[in-house]
Design a protein around this motif. Structure first.
Motif, mmCIF file in Angstrom:
data_model
loop_
_atom_site.group_PDB
_atom_site.id
_atom_site.type_symbol
_atom_site.label_atom_id
_atom_site.label_comp_id
_atom_site.label_asym_id
_atom_site.label_seq_id
_atom_site.Cartn_x
_atom_site.Cartn_y
_atom_site.Cartn_z
ATOM 1 N N LEU A 1 -2.368 9.084 31.673
ATOM 2 C CA LEU A 1 -2.420 10.218 32.258
ATOM 3 C C LEU A 1 -1.659 11.826 33.063
ATOM 4 O O LEU A 1 -1.659 12.657 33.268
ATOM 5 N N PRO B 1 -6.829 6.633 30.883
ATOM 6 C CA PRO B 1 -6.941 7.426 32.812
ATOM 7 C C PRO B 1 -6.376 6.819 33.396
ATOM 8 O O PRO B 1 -6.687 5.365 34.371
ATOM 9 N N ILE B 2 -5.077 6.135 33.001
ATOM 10 C CA ILE B 2 -4.337 5.124 34.048
ATOM 11 C C ILE B 2 -2.364 5.609 34.104
ATOM 12 O O ILE B 2 -2.181 6.710 33.871
ATOM 13 N N GLY C 1 -13.220 6.471 28.579
ATOM 14 C CA GLY C 1 -12.731 6.680 29.808
ATOM 15 C C GLY C 1 -11.628 7.404 28.734
ATOM 16 O O GLY C 1 -11.078 8.504 29.714
#
Lengths: 213, 213
Positions: free
Chosen positions: B11, B175-176, B205
């Protein structure tokens, strides 16, 4: 009484823009960054006071509407209220005119507190010199059992994120590359640990990501 | 004969990870960054040679499958081929064993070219000391009229992006937050101008963004 953050950022993580000039106080980058949010029916109604029902009603509007739900108090940095741009004006009342969209107590973090300012629609700006945790405690006492939002700017938000104080982070990611400004993600390695994340794409191309715990 | 890029990034924009050790040559961050792609049926079949039909078949797999479609030649940096880790081994044949997943000509950019290496499945590694534009010209001559992929690593990809040579950029955004490594978006302000962008969220995700022109 969750602590919430909602921000618009660019794909490369920038929550602020740098191309403002005196003639264009918001700048073209800002318009692009907030275009999808600004086009929603909720924003037009609630912030611009355009009551003709115009505006988008899709995914972006769902998030815009949720922005105002169940929030009992807000916290913001001095810059977002405008104190950095107007440091010597004791009569400065914020950017939002006589109908600020908050309608709740708003706690402005500043090293130079000033008297509170009240508006007819329920918005009250308080000013305090406090740490993030202290500010949350103060805000919680005014939130009537509802959620608390940390509104911005990006540096203020990041302090709360780094301190582990935020329960829900929602970012609307505009698919544009700004390349400069304040980056929300700076120095947040591992923030996602302990949160679950959901992602949803709006018709505008904006990607809404929500971290919650 | 479009020029394509497909990358997995975090992200916060990082396409590489930094927690590798001799004992864990890929590192936990890398596993997290590529988890959704690695779980797809296409990856398990095509890269791991697990032919039992296992793996995810949703949005992530759609992109994984498209990864291999219509690509006639690939370009990669020396680091991706492994030359930086094995500079003194003239017999180094890449990371992928005797069945590299490419099955097409692969042009490796290096300041120290070496003889080409051929595999039975159609993969041929060529080595050349060339600018991005020159490398494209060479690759195009071997692509049989199909697309050309710039495969990585991130620094190599960014050179092609900055030079305006890429027609389609697909990123799978996990999403990290990694907080460190090589950031794909560094110094790409305005890259999006002239591209249209689509966004799609996978069950995992992962957000798949595609810039195309």
């Amino acid at each position: 009484m969750a602590v919430r953050v909602d921000l618009n950022i660019s794909l490369d993580g920038f929550a602020t823009t740098t191309d403002q000039t005196p003639e264009k106080p918001f700048g073209e980058d800002w318009m692009r960054l907030t275009a999808a949010y600004g086009a929603t029916r909720t924003f037009r109604d609630r912030v611009l006071h355009i009551k003709d029902g115009s505006g988008t009603t899709g995914v972006d509007d769902k998030y815009a509407s949720a922005y105002f739900d169940e929030v009992g108090a807000e916290i913001m940095g001095a810059g977002m209220f405008g104190l950095h741009n107007n440091p010597d004006d004791p009569n400065w009342r914020g950017w939002w005119g006589e109908e600020p969209p908050f309608r709740i107590p708003v706690h402005v973090l500043t090293h130079k507190p000033r008297p509170s300012i009240s508006f007819a629609n329920g918005t009250v700006f308080h000013f305090l010199n406090a740490s993030p945790a202290e500010a949350l405690e103060t805000a919680r006492a005014t939130a009537g059992g509802k959620d608390i939002r940390v509104g911005g700017g990006a540096s203020t938000v990041r302090e709360f994120l780094k301190a582990g104080l935020v329960d829900r982070l929602h970012v609307g990611i505009a698919p544009i590359l700004l390349g400069r400004g304040i980056n929300l993600w700076d120095d947040l390695r591992g923030f996602d640990t302990g949160y679950k994340v959901t992602a949803e794409t709006a018709e505008s191309g904006t990607v809404h990501l929500t971290f919650s715990r």
